[in-house]
Design a protein around this motif. Structure first.
Motif, PDB file in Angstrom:
ATOM      1  N   GLU A   1      11.563   1.256  -6.504  1.00  0.00           N
ATOM      2  CA  GLU A   1      10.976   0.048  -7.079  1.00  0.00           C
ATOM      3  C   GLU A   1      10.472  -0.919  -6.022  1.00  0.00           C
ATOM      4  O   GLU A   1       9.509  -1.636  -6.226  1.00  0.00           O
ATOM      5  CB  GLU A   1      12.012  -0.662  -7.969  1.00  0.00           C
ATOM      6  CG  GLU A   1      12.419   0.163  -9.178  1.00  0.00           C
ATOM      7  CD  GLU A   1      13.480  -0.519 -10.001  1.00  0.00           C
ATOM      8  OE1 GLU A   1      14.235  -1.322  -9.434  1.00  0.00           O
ATOM      9  OE2 GLU A   1      13.559  -0.244 -11.198  1.00  0.00           O
TER      10      GLU A   1
ATOM     11  N   LEU B   1       6.088  -2.944  -1.202  1.00  0.00           N
ATOM     12  CA  LEU B   1       5.466  -2.558  -2.468  1.00  0.00           C
ATOM     13  C   LEU B   1       6.490  -2.717  -3.584  1.00  0.00           C
ATOM     14  O   LEU B   1       7.613  -2.233  -3.484  1.00  0.00           O
ATOM     15  CB  LEU B   1       5.000  -1.110  -2.403  1.00  0.00           C
ATOM     16  CG  LEU B   1       4.546  -0.459  -3.714  1.00  0.00           C
ATOM     17  CD1 LEU B   1       3.291  -1.140  -4.234  1.00  0.00           C
ATOM     18  CD2 LEU B   1       4.319   1.040  -3.516  1.00  0.00           C
TER      19      LEU B   1
ATOM     20  N   THR C   1       6.748  -2.290  -7.800  1.00  0.00           N
ATOM     21  CA  THR C   1       6.034  -1.798  -8.972  1.00  0.00           C
ATOM     22  C   THR C   1       6.856  -1.996 -10.237  1.00  0.00           C
ATOM     23  O   THR C   1       8.080  -1.992 -10.215  1.00  0.00           O
ATOM     24  CB  THR C   1       5.695  -0.304  -8.824  1.00  0.00           C
ATOM     25  OG1 THR C   1       6.903   0.441  -8.643  1.00  0.00           O
ATOM     26  CG2 THR C   1       4.771  -0.075  -7.642  1.00  0.00           C
TER      27      THR C   1
ATOM     28  N   TYR D   1       2.538  -4.001 -13.708  1.00  0.00           N
ATOM     29  CA  TYR D   1       1.999  -4.614 -12.500  1.00  0.00           C
ATOM     30  C   TYR D   1       2.254  -3.737 -11.291  1.00  0.00           C
ATOM     31  O   TYR D   1       3.104  -2.847 -11.298  1.00  0.00           O
ATOM     32  CB  TYR D   1       2.638  -5.986 -12.258  1.00  0.00           C
ATOM     33  CG  TYR D   1       4.102  -5.909 -11.870  1.00  0.00           C
ATOM     34  CD1 TYR D   1       4.484  -5.821 -10.529  1.00  0.00           C
ATOM     35  CD2 TYR D   1       5.109  -5.895 -12.834  1.00  0.00           C
ATOM     36  CE1 TYR D   1       5.815  -5.723 -10.167  1.00  0.00           C
ATOM     37  CE2 TYR D   1       6.438  -5.799 -12.483  1.00  0.00           C
ATOM     38  CZ  TYR D   1       6.785  -5.718 -11.148  1.00  0.00           C
ATOM     39  OH  TYR D   1       8.108  -5.606 -10.790  1.00  0.00           O
ATOM     40  N   GLU D   2       1.489  -4.015 -10.246  1.00  0.00           N
ATOM     41  CA  GLU D   2       1.762  -3.500  -8.906  1.00  0.00           C
ATOM     42  C   GLU D   2       1.700  -4.691  -7.969  1.00  0.00           C
ATOM     43  O   GLU D   2       0.711  -5.427  -7.942  1.00  0.00           O
ATOM     44  CB  GLU D   2       0.731  -2.459  -8.496  1.00  0.00           C
ATOM     45  CG  GLU D   2       0.945  -1.939  -7.065  1.00  0.00           C
ATOM     46  CD  GLU D   2      -0.110  -0.919  -6.660  1.00  0.00           C
ATOM     47  OE1 GLU D   2      -0.054   0.211  -7.168  1.00  0.00           O
ATOM     48  OE2 GLU D   2      -0.999  -1.289  -5.867  1.00  0.00           O
TER      49      GLU D   2
ATOM     50  N   HIS E   1       2.458  -6.537  -4.044  1.00  0.00           N
ATOM     51  CA  HIS E   1       2.658  -6.383  -2.600  1.00  0.00           C
ATOM     52  C   HIS E   1       3.082  -7.722  -2.024  1.00  0.00           C
ATOM     53  O   HIS E   1       2.455  -8.752  -2.295  1.00  0.00           O
ATOM     54  CB  HIS E   1       1.389  -5.906  -1.902  1.00  0.00           C
ATOM     55  CG  HIS E   1       1.067  -4.473  -2.146  1.00  0.00           C
ATOM     56  ND1 HIS E   1       1.481  -3.459  -1.318  1.00  0.00           N
ATOM     57  CD2 HIS E   1       0.392  -3.885  -3.154  1.00  0.00           C
ATOM     58  CE1 HIS E   1       1.066  -2.307  -1.797  1.00  0.00           C
ATOM     59  NE2 HIS E   1       0.396  -2.535  -2.923  1.00  0.00           N
TER      60      HIS E   1
ATOM     61  N   LEU F   1      -0.193  -9.683  -6.887  1.00  0.00           N
ATOM     62  CA  LEU F   1       0.123  -8.818  -8.018  1.00  0.00           C
ATOM     63  C   LEU F   1      -1.149  -8.395  -8.722  1.00  0.00           C
ATOM     64  O   LEU F   1      -1.960  -9.241  -9.098  1.00  0.00           O
ATOM     65  CB  LEU F   1       1.040  -9.523  -9.029  1.00  0.00           C
ATOM     66  CG  LEU F   1       2.536  -9.470  -8.757  1.00  0.00           C
ATOM     67  CD1 LEU F   1       2.899 -10.466  -7.662  1.00  0.00           C
ATOM     68  CD2 LEU F   1       3.332  -9.757 -10.014  1.00  0.00           C
ATOM     69  N   ARG F   2      -1.307  -7.095  -8.870  1.00  0.00           N
ATOM     70  CA  ARG F   2      -2.357  -6.577  -9.732  1.00  0.00           C
ATOM     71  C   ARG F   2      -1.776  -6.505 -11.140  1.00  0.00           C
ATOM     72  O   ARG F   2      -0.828  -5.771 -11.400  1.00  0.00           O
ATOM     73  CB  ARG F   2      -2.788  -5.194  -9.279  1.00  0.00           C
ATOM     74  CG  ARG F   2      -3.563  -5.172  -7.982  1.00  0.00           C
ATOM     75  CD  ARG F   2      -3.870  -3.753  -7.567  1.00  0.00           C
ATOM     76  NE  ARG F   2      -4.644  -3.709  -6.344  1.00  0.00           N
ATOM     77  CZ  ARG F   2      -4.769  -2.620  -5.593  1.00  0.00           C
ATOM     78  NH1 ARG F   2      -4.165  -1.500  -5.959  1.00  0.00           N
ATOM     79  NH2 ARG F   2      -5.505  -2.647  -4.497  1.00  0.00           N
TER      80      ARG F   2
END
Length: 377
Positions: A8, A30, A32, A36-37, A39, A90-91
């Motif tokens: 995670e 990273l 996840t 969301y993803e 960094h 955050l994507r």
């Protein structure tokens, strides 16, 4: 210290170019989750601490997070603040409803609890991360926040004084200073309240909803009131000619204020830029090699971490109990003197203001961080 499952939260080698002679960051993590993803880039650590905002978009390039973390290192060093620079990105889909969005952010905070709880990284507000989002992140990390300062109001304080100093350096007299603002958001809204219409007018503005050039320059208060009524869509309500965003960036004005994503000033924009000076509201507005182009064309360029520093410096002083009127006086006097000095040295030496400010920031960095930020030979 407790740990988080490796699948995670993972330290990762950050992809992308090294960028402007910069060494790799102290740490890239990273994180996840289902929606969301994320960094987290810790560029430097000072006294085992770092800080920086959380940027949330659905198309976030990883290099953007890294460059913004670097800017935070320079900002904290320039003003002797005892923390390193960091940033989180955050994507996350903009289609998520509020409940799912806050749940995702709480999950993000939970997975970073060992880092946030020990102040190794302290998140802050940034693009699409307001008070509710920040509370969710800290809540996930097991921390309940008290009152949250409106940092955009304090950011406008430093931008205002940077604009005033730049206008003096341009030796403008007998007419209002003309501005173009690419990204008329909350900071620009507060800035509008500070601008005397007898001294400043705004030729064109852009928001995420579009861009407009006035048939006559706008009074700052007119645009501020329009944004209060219509939000970002005010650009369609104030009259004038509808233009594209790049038209704002290449407007013939005294001062351009870029205030959106990083690298807004591309090589093409730099070659077509007609402003006499750039005073950024956003961090890292200059793409690679554009400072060289602008400097050769005689454009004054300040770095974002100098002009927008009120968001961390002024707000921190207020949070520590310094009365706001005293913060105002401090910025009108001491901060203004710093900006005046950068512009004066830039003029006398023929160096870009961005280079002068960065050299000053590196002087104040701890030796470990200074080695990381040494420019290429």
């Amino acid at each position: 210290m407790s740990t988080t499952p490796a699948e995670e939260v993972n330290p990762v080698a950050f992809p992308g170019h090294a960028g402007r002679g910069q060494a790799r960051p102290e740490m890239s993590i990273l994180v996840t989750g289902p929606d969301y993803e994320g960094h987290v880039v810790i560029d430097t650590l000072v006294e085992d601490r770092s800080a920086g905002g959380v940027r949330i978009t659905d198309d976030l390039p990883l290099d953007e997070v890294r460059e913004l973390a670097r800017e935070m290192s320079l900002k904290y060093a320039l003003f002797h603040l005892p923390r390193g620079g960091a940033k989180a990105g955050l994507r996350m889909s903009g289609d998520l409803d509020r409940t799912a969005r806050l749940a995702a952010l709480e999950d993000f905070g939970r997975k970073l609890a060992p880092i946030i709880g020990n102040a190794i990284y302290s998140p802050g507000m940034d693009m699409n991360c307001g008070p509710d989002e920040l509370r969710a992140i800290y809540r996930g990390a097991g921390i309940e926040l008290g009152a949250i300062t409106d940092t955009s109001w304090f950011t406008a304080m430093s931008v205002f004084h940077a604009v005033k100093a730049t206008a003096v350096a341009l030796q403008i007299s007998g007419r209002p200073v003309t501005l173009a603002i690419e990204g008329f958001g909350s900071v620009a809204r507060h800035l509008a309240d500070r601008l005397d219409p007898a001294e400043f007018c705004i030729v064109s503005v852009a928001t995420i909803e579009g861009a407009v050039r006035g048939h006559e320059p706008f009074a700052p208060s007119c645009l501020g009131e329009a944004r209060d009524c219509h939000g970002d869509a005010f650009v369609s309500e104030v009259g004038g000619q509808q233009i594209d965003r790049e038209g704002v960036l290449t407007e013939e004005v005294d001062i351009l204020l870029p205030s959106s994503r990083i690298w807004a000033i591309s090589t093409a924009v730099a070659n077509g830029l007609r402003a006499r000076a750039v005073v950024p509201i956003a961090n890292a507005p200059y793409a690679e090699d554009t400072i060289k182009i602008l400097s050769a064309r005689g454009v004054l360029c300040l770095p974002g971490y100098l002009s927008n520093c009120g968001g961390v410096l002024a707000s921190s002083l207020a949070d520590l109990g310094l009365p706001v009127p005293d913060v105002e006086l401090l910025f009108a006097d001491h901060y203004r003197a710093i900006v005046d000095g950068v512009l004066r040295v830039a003029e006398k030496s023929g160096r870009p203001g961005t280079e002068v400010a960065e050299a000053l920031a590196r002087m104040h960095m701890p030796e470990r961080a200074k080695r990381k930020h040494r420019p290429p030979a």
